[in-house]
Design a protein around this motif. Structure first.
Motif, short mmCIF file in Angstrom:
data_model
loop_
_atom_site.label_atom_id
_atom_site.label_comp_id
_atom_site.label_asym_id
_atom_site.label_seq_id
_atom_site.Cartn_x
_atom_site.Cartn_y
_atom_site.Cartn_z
N ALA A 48 2.62 1.95 -12.10
CA ALA A 48 1.64 2.20 -11.05
C ALA A 48 2.30 2.52 -9.71
O ALA A 48 1.65 3.00 -8.81
CB ALA A 48 0.72 1.00 -10.88
N VAL A 49 3.58 2.26 -9.59
CA VAL A 49 4.27 2.48 -8.33
C VAL A 49 4.45 3.97 -8.11
O VAL A 49 4.95 4.69 -8.96
CB VAL A 49 5.64 1.77 -8.31
CG1 VAL A 49 6.41 2.10 -7.05
CG2 VAL A 49 5.44 0.28 -8.45
N HIS A 50 4.00 4.41 -6.94
CA HIS A 50 4.12 5.82 -6.59
C HIS A 50 5.53 6.12 -6.11
O HIS A 50 6.05 5.43 -5.25
CB HIS A 50 3.11 6.18 -5.50
CG HIS A 50 3.31 7.54 -4.97
ND1 HIS A 50 3.00 8.66 -5.68
CD2 HIS A 50 3.81 7.98 -3.80
CE1 HIS A 50 3.29 9.73 -4.97
NE2 HIS A 50 3.79 9.34 -3.82
N GLN A 51 6.14 7.12 -6.68
CA GLN A 51 7.47 7.54 -6.25
C GLN A 51 7.30 8.60 -5.17
O GLN A 51 6.86 9.71 -5.43
CB GLN A 51 8.26 8.13 -7.43
CG GLN A 51 8.45 7.16 -8.56
CD GLN A 51 9.32 5.98 -8.16
OE1 GLN A 51 10.19 6.09 -7.31
NE2 GLN A 51 9.06 4.84 -8.76
N ILE A 70 0.85 -1.21 0.00
CA ILE A 70 0.00 0.00 0.00
C ILE A 70 0.88 1.25 0.00
O ILE A 70 0.63 2.19 -0.75
CB ILE A 70 -0.96 -0.01 1.21
CG1 ILE A 70 -2.05 -1.07 1.00
CG2 ILE A 70 -1.60 1.36 1.41
CD1 ILE A 70 -2.95 -1.28 2.19
N VAL A 71 1.91 1.26 0.83
CA VAL A 71 2.81 2.40 0.88
C VAL A 71 3.52 2.60 -0.45
O VAL A 71 3.72 3.72 -0.91
CB VAL A 71 3.82 2.24 2.04
CG1 VAL A 71 4.92 3.29 1.95
CG2 VAL A 71 3.12 2.33 3.37
N LYS A 72 3.89 1.50 -1.10
CA LYS A 72 4.63 1.59 -2.35
C LYS A 72 3.77 2.06 -3.53
O LYS A 72 4.24 2.79 -4.38
CB LYS A 72 5.24 0.22 -2.69
CG LYS A 72 6.12 0.21 -3.90
CD LYS A 72 6.77 -1.14 -4.10
CE LYS A 72 7.69 -1.10 -5.31
NZ LYS A 72 8.32 -2.39 -5.55
N VAL A 73 2.52 1.67 -3.55
CA VAL A 73 1.68 1.91 -4.73
C VAL A 73 0.76 3.12 -4.58
O VAL A 73 0.50 3.82 -5.56
CB VAL A 73 0.85 0.64 -5.03
CG1 VAL A 73 -0.11 0.87 -6.16
CG2 VAL A 73 1.77 -0.52 -5.36
N ILE A 74 0.29 3.40 -3.39
CA ILE A 74 -0.73 4.43 -3.20
C ILE A 74 -0.09 5.79 -2.94
O ILE A 74 0.89 5.91 -2.22
CB ILE A 74 -1.66 4.05 -2.03
CG1 ILE A 74 -2.29 2.68 -2.27
CG2 ILE A 74 -2.73 5.10 -1.80
CD1 ILE A 74 -3.17 2.58 -3.48
N ASP A 77 -1.59 11.12 -0.28
CA ASP A 77 -2.86 11.73 0.10
C ASP A 77 -3.98 10.70 0.28
O ASP A 77 -4.96 10.97 0.97
CB ASP A 77 -3.30 12.74 -0.96
CG ASP A 77 -2.37 13.93 -1.05
OD1 ASP A 77 -1.60 14.14 -0.08
OD2 ASP A 77 -2.40 14.63 -2.07
N PHE A 78 -3.84 9.54 -0.33
CA PHE A 78 -4.89 8.52 -0.29
C PHE A 78 -4.53 7.35 0.62
O PHE A 78 -5.34 6.45 0.82
CB PHE A 78 -5.16 8.02 -1.72
CG PHE A 78 -6.41 7.21 -1.85
CD1 PHE A 78 -7.65 7.81 -1.80
CD2 PHE A 78 -6.34 5.84 -2.02
CE1 PHE A 78 -8.80 7.05 -1.91
CE2 PHE A 78 -7.49 5.08 -2.15
CZ PHE A 78 -8.72 5.69 -2.09
N ARG A 79 -3.35 7.34 1.21
CA ARG A 79 -2.89 6.19 1.99
C ARG A 79 -3.76 5.90 3.21
O ARG A 79 -4.03 4.74 3.51
CB ARG A 79 -1.45 6.39 2.44
CG ARG A 79 -0.48 6.07 1.38
CD ARG A 79 0.93 6.08 1.89
NE ARG A 79 1.82 6.13 0.74
CZ ARG A 79 2.99 6.67 0.74
NH1 ARG A 79 3.48 7.19 1.85
NH2 ARG A 79 3.71 6.69 -0.35
N GLY A 80 -4.19 6.92 3.91
CA GLY A 80 -5.04 6.70 5.09
C GLY A 80 -6.33 5.97 4.71
O GLY A 80 -6.74 5.03 5.38
#
Length: 97
Positions: free
Chosen positions: A91-94, A24-28, A31-34
């Protein structure tokens, strides 16, 4: 199967939760992680509530061995899908640190 062996299987399954959280931390996006963590925990709790009910119902209709075989096959197919399909690198969020 002895109780200690069953306990070890449960411990192996519990090890999946940190991997899900890391994904979840890697992809999201931050702002949307919570919300993503909340949705993940809601799905886990819903499955914990519905699983025993559905399992008991199916256990009354089908032999228990069939249920375990179907569950194992579903887990194996999911693992193979993730292994060979992989995670789309676009798709991986940097994260910006």
């Amino acid at each position: 199967m002895s109780f200690s062996w069953k306990r070890n299987l449960v411990v192996l399954w519990i090890g999946v939760y940190p991997a899900i959280n890391a994904l979840i931390v890697k992809v999201i996006e931050p702002d949307f992680r919570g919300r993503a963590f909340g949705l993940n925990q809601s799905a886990i709790q819903f499955a914990n509530m519905l699983g025993p009910i559905l399992g008991g119902f199916l256990g009354g209709i089908l032999p228990i061995r069939v249920i375990f075989i179907v569950n194992g096959a579903a887990l194996l197919l999911t693992a193979l899908y993730v292994k060979y399909k992989g995670l789309d690198e676009t798709a991986v969020h940097q994260s910006t640190r």
